[in-house]
Design an enzyme around this catalytic site. Structure first.
Site, PDB file in Angstrom:
ATOM      1  N   PRO A   9       0.797  -1.226   0.000  1.00  0.00           N
ATOM      2  CA  PRO A   9       0.000   0.000   0.000  1.00  0.00           C
ATOM      3  C   PRO A   9       0.835   1.285   0.000  1.00  0.00           C
ATOM      4  O   PRO A   9       1.865   1.370   0.675  1.00  0.00           O
ATOM      5  CB  PRO A   9      -0.817  -0.102   1.292  1.00  0.00           C
ATOM      6  CG  PRO A   9      -0.117  -1.107   2.121  1.00  0.00           C
ATOM      7  CD  PRO A   9       0.547  -2.054   1.176  1.00  0.00           C
ATOM      8  N   ASN A  10       0.337   2.231  -0.757  1.00  0.00           N
ATOM      9  CA  ASN A  10       0.873   3.600  -0.854  1.00  0.00           C
ATOM     10  C   ASN A  10       2.182   3.711  -1.620  1.00  0.00           C
ATOM     11  O   ASN A  10       2.667   4.820  -1.838  1.00  0.00           O
ATOM     12  CB  ASN A  10       1.034   4.235   0.547  1.00  0.00           C
ATOM     13  CG  ASN A  10      -0.300   4.447   1.223  1.00  0.00           C
ATOM     14  OD1 ASN A  10      -1.220   4.991   0.611  1.00  0.00           O
ATOM     15  ND2 ASN A  10      -0.426   3.995   2.449  1.00  0.00           N
ATOM     16  N   ARG A  17       5.351  12.287  -2.884  1.00  0.00           N
ATOM     17  CA  ARG A  17       5.324  12.918  -1.559  1.00  0.00           C
ATOM     18  C   ARG A  17       6.470  12.377  -0.708  1.00  0.00           C
ATOM     19  O   ARG A  17       7.033  11.344  -1.009  1.00  0.00           O
ATOM     20  CB  ARG A  17       3.997  12.584  -0.834  1.00  0.00           C
ATOM     21  CG  ARG A  17       2.775  13.144  -1.495  1.00  0.00           C
ATOM     22  CD  ARG A  17       2.294  14.364  -0.721  1.00  0.00           C
ATOM     23  NE  ARG A  17       1.263  15.057  -1.467  1.00  0.00           N
ATOM     24  CZ  ARG A  17      -0.036  14.845  -1.306  1.00  0.00           C
ATOM     25  NH1 ARG A  17      -0.446  13.985  -0.436  1.00  0.00           N
ATOM     26  NH2 ARG A  17      -0.894  15.523  -2.025  1.00  0.00           N
ATOM     27  N   TYR A  22      11.487   8.842   1.470  1.00  0.00           N
ATOM     28  CA  TYR A  22      11.511   7.752   0.483  1.00  0.00           C
ATOM     29  C   TYR A  22      12.312   8.067  -0.777  1.00  0.00           C
ATOM     30  O   TYR A  22      12.405   7.226  -1.676  1.00  0.00           O
ATOM     31  CB  TYR A  22      10.076   7.377   0.100  1.00  0.00           C
ATOM     32  CG  TYR A  22       9.269   6.885   1.281  1.00  0.00           C
ATOM     33  CD1 TYR A  22       9.605   5.696   1.923  1.00  0.00           C
ATOM     34  CD2 TYR A  22       8.188   7.613   1.777  1.00  0.00           C
ATOM     35  CE1 TYR A  22       8.896   5.246   3.025  1.00  0.00           C
ATOM     36  CE2 TYR A  22       7.461   7.173   2.876  1.00  0.00           C
ATOM     37  CZ  TYR A  22       7.817   5.986   3.485  1.00  0.00           C
ATOM     38  OH  TYR A  22       7.119   5.531   4.578  1.00  0.00           O
ATOM     39  N   ASN A  73       7.909  -5.613  -1.107  1.00  0.00           N
ATOM     40  CA  ASN A  73       7.886  -4.503  -0.160  1.00  0.00           C
ATOM     41  C   ASN A  73       6.437  -4.430   0.323  1.00  0.00           C
ATOM     42  O   ASN A  73       5.571  -3.892  -0.377  1.00  0.00           O
ATOM     43  CB  ASN A  73       8.285  -3.184  -0.810  1.00  0.00           C
ATOM     44  CG  ASN A  73       8.292  -2.042   0.204  1.00  0.00           C
ATOM     45  OD1 ASN A  73       7.761  -2.185   1.307  1.00  0.00           O
ATOM     46  ND2 ASN A  73       8.879  -0.924  -0.174  1.00  0.00           N
ATOM     47  N   ALA A  76       3.124  -0.778   4.760  1.00  0.00           N
ATOM     48  CA  ALA A  76       2.705  -0.774   6.172  1.00  0.00           C
ATOM     49  C   ALA A  76       2.200  -2.146   6.628  1.00  0.00           C
ATOM     50  O   ALA A  76       2.198  -2.439   7.833  1.00  0.00           O
ATOM     51  CB  ALA A  76       1.634   0.288   6.388  1.00  0.00           C
ATOM     52  N   HIS A  79       4.111  -4.460   9.114  1.00  0.00           N
ATOM     53  CA  HIS A  79       4.057  -4.350  10.576  1.00  0.00           C
ATOM     54  C   HIS A  79       2.745  -4.845  11.173  1.00  0.00           C
ATOM     55  O   HIS A  79       2.567  -4.808  12.389  1.00  0.00           O
ATOM     56  CB  HIS A  79       4.278  -2.881  10.977  1.00  0.00           C
ATOM     57  CG  HIS A  79       5.308  -2.189  10.138  1.00  0.00           C
ATOM     58  ND1 HIS A  79       6.626  -2.571  10.135  1.00  0.00           N
ATOM     59  CD2 HIS A  79       5.215  -1.170   9.228  1.00  0.00           C
ATOM     60  CE1 HIS A  79       7.301  -1.793   9.273  1.00  0.00           C
ATOM     61  NE2 HIS A  79       6.457  -0.945   8.714  1.00  0.00           N
ATOM     62  N   ASP A  86       1.195 -15.569   6.685  1.00  0.00           N
ATOM     63  CA  ASP A  86       0.652 -16.909   6.452  1.00  0.00           C
ATOM     64  C   ASP A  86       0.695 -17.280   4.968  1.00  0.00           C
ATOM     65  O   ASP A  86       0.954 -18.439   4.624  1.00  0.00           O
ATOM     66  CB  ASP A  86      -0.805 -16.994   6.945  1.00  0.00           C
ATOM     67  CG  ASP A  86      -0.903 -17.049   8.466  1.00  0.00           C
ATOM     68  OD1 ASP A  86       0.142 -17.217   9.130  1.00  0.00           O
ATOM     69  OD2 ASP A  86      -2.026 -16.916   8.991  1.00  0.00           O
ATOM     70  N   GLU A  97      12.355  -9.598   1.526  1.00  0.00           N
ATOM     71  CA  GLU A  97      11.619  -8.396   1.955  1.00  0.00           C
ATOM     72  C   GLU A  97      12.503  -7.165   1.772  1.00  0.00           C
ATOM     73  O   GLU A  97      13.660  -7.178   2.204  1.00  0.00           O
ATOM     74  CB  GLU A  97      11.251  -8.560   3.439  1.00  0.00           C
ATOM     75  CG  GLU A  97      10.600  -7.342   4.049  1.00  0.00           C
ATOM     76  CD  GLU A  97      10.456  -7.479   5.567  1.00  0.00           C
ATOM     77  OE1 GLU A  97      10.670  -8.572   6.120  1.00  0.00           O
ATOM     78  OE2 GLU A  97      10.129  -6.457   6.202  1.00  0.00           O
ATOM     79  N   SER A 101      12.997   2.830   3.045  1.00  0.00           N
ATOM     80  CA  SER A 101      13.533   3.517   4.225  1.00  0.00           C
ATOM     81  C   SER A 101      14.114   2.496   5.201  1.00  0.00           C
ATOM     82  O   SER A 101      13.862   1.290   5.083  1.00  0.00           O
ATOM     83  CB  SER A 101      12.410   4.317   4.902  1.00  0.00           C
ATOM     84  OG  SER A 101      11.405   3.446   5.387  1.00  0.00           O
ATOM     85  N   ARG A 106      13.293   4.254  12.340  1.00  0.00           N
ATOM     86  CA  ARG A 106      12.094   5.097  12.333  1.00  0.00           C
ATOM     87  C   ARG A 106      11.249   4.824  13.582  1.00  0.00           C
ATOM     88  O   ARG A 106      11.767   4.382  14.589  1.00  0.00           O
ATOM     89  CB  ARG A 106      11.320   4.858  11.027  1.00  0.00           C
ATOM     90  CG  ARG A 106      12.140   5.240   9.790  1.00  0.00           C
ATOM     91  CD  ARG A 106      11.359   5.076   8.516  1.00  0.00           C
ATOM     92  NE  ARG A 106      10.222   5.994   8.466  1.00  0.00           N
ATOM     93  CZ  ARG A 106       9.225   5.907   7.578  1.00  0.00           C
ATOM     94  NH1 ARG A 106       9.233   4.945   6.666  1.00  0.00           N
ATOM     95  NH2 ARG A 106       8.241   6.776   7.608  1.00  0.00           N
ATOM     96  N   ARG A 110       7.404   0.602  13.428  1.00  0.00           N
ATOM     97  CA  ARG A 110       7.919   0.065  12.151  1.00  0.00           C
ATOM     98  C   ARG A 110       9.047  -0.945  12.364  1.00  0.00           C
ATOM     99  O   ARG A 110       9.554  -1.522  11.401  1.00  0.00           O
ATOM    100  CB  ARG A 110       8.438   1.200  11.266  1.00  0.00           C
ATOM    101  CG  ARG A 110       7.352   2.146  10.796  1.00  0.00           C
ATOM    102  CD  ARG A 110       7.893   3.133   9.772  1.00  0.00           C
ATOM    103  NE  ARG A 110       7.086   4.323   9.755  1.00  0.00           N
ATOM    104  CZ  ARG A 110       5.959   4.479   9.038  1.00  0.00           C
ATOM    105  NH1 ARG A 110       5.539   3.513   8.253  1.00  0.00           N
ATOM    106  NH2 ARG A 110       5.265   5.596   9.087  1.00  0.00           N
TER     107      ARG A 110
END
Ligand code: CA2
Length: 148
Positions: A9-10, A17, A22, A73, A76, A79, A86, A97, A101, A106, A110
């Site tokens: 996500p994101n 941004r 990033y 990747n 979020a 975490h 699973d 993985e 960042s 951080r 995270r």
């Protein structure tokens, strides 16, 4: 050799941004670099991005049909997601993985990853290079028959 590259996500917002966190590379830049690195090694990659946990689970499950490994990747969901953990266990494919960042430098929330215990390795904090090193590590791991 075939590899699924999965962005969580994101990550479609990369370069748009928060460049101080990033960097300035867009997701398209990342994907283009990965395509070039994969082509150099004679590896085929399929790239997917989703903001939805279930879609990412579906992609991991479907990878069993065609892929030799997964570069992920999880964003979020790193975490929070036992479901992604699973799914990785269920397919049994090697997973690397990566993070743009340094998640360990951080916020505390995270620092923990649900994916790391089921991954070959975790590479973070190097921006685009995290992905490139991650691809290299995964390709070597698969090429060595799961050793190293
Ligand atoms: O560092 C990474 O690659 C992360 O996986 C990125 C996730 C974050 O939740 C993880 O803790 C670490 C967030 C991706 C959000 O990407 C954005 C990019 C530009 C602007 C806003 C968000």
């Amino acid at each position: 050799m075939k590899i699924l590259v999965l962005h969580g996500p994101n990550l479609n917002m990369l370069g748009v941004r928060e460049p101080e966190v990033y960097g300035r590379d867009t997701l398209e830049d990342v994907n283009r670099s990965l395509e070039a690195a994969a082509a150099d090694r004679g590896v085929e990659i399929r790239v997917r991005q989703s903001n939805h946990e279930g879609v990412l689970v579906d992609e991991i499950q479907q990878a069993l049909e065609w892929a030799d490994g997964i570069l992920i990747n999880p964003g979020a969901y790193t975490h929070t997601s036992i479901a992604l953990h699973d799914a990785c266990v269920a397919v049994g494919l090697p997973v690397v993985e990566v993070h743009m960042s340094d998640i360990h430098a951080r916020e505390e929330f995270r620092h923990h990853s649900y994916i790391a215990p089921v991954a070959v390795t975790q590479i973070c904090g190097l921006g685009l290079k995290s992905y490139l090193l991650g691809l290299e590590a995964l390709v070597d791991h698969i090429g060595n028959g799961g050793e190293g």
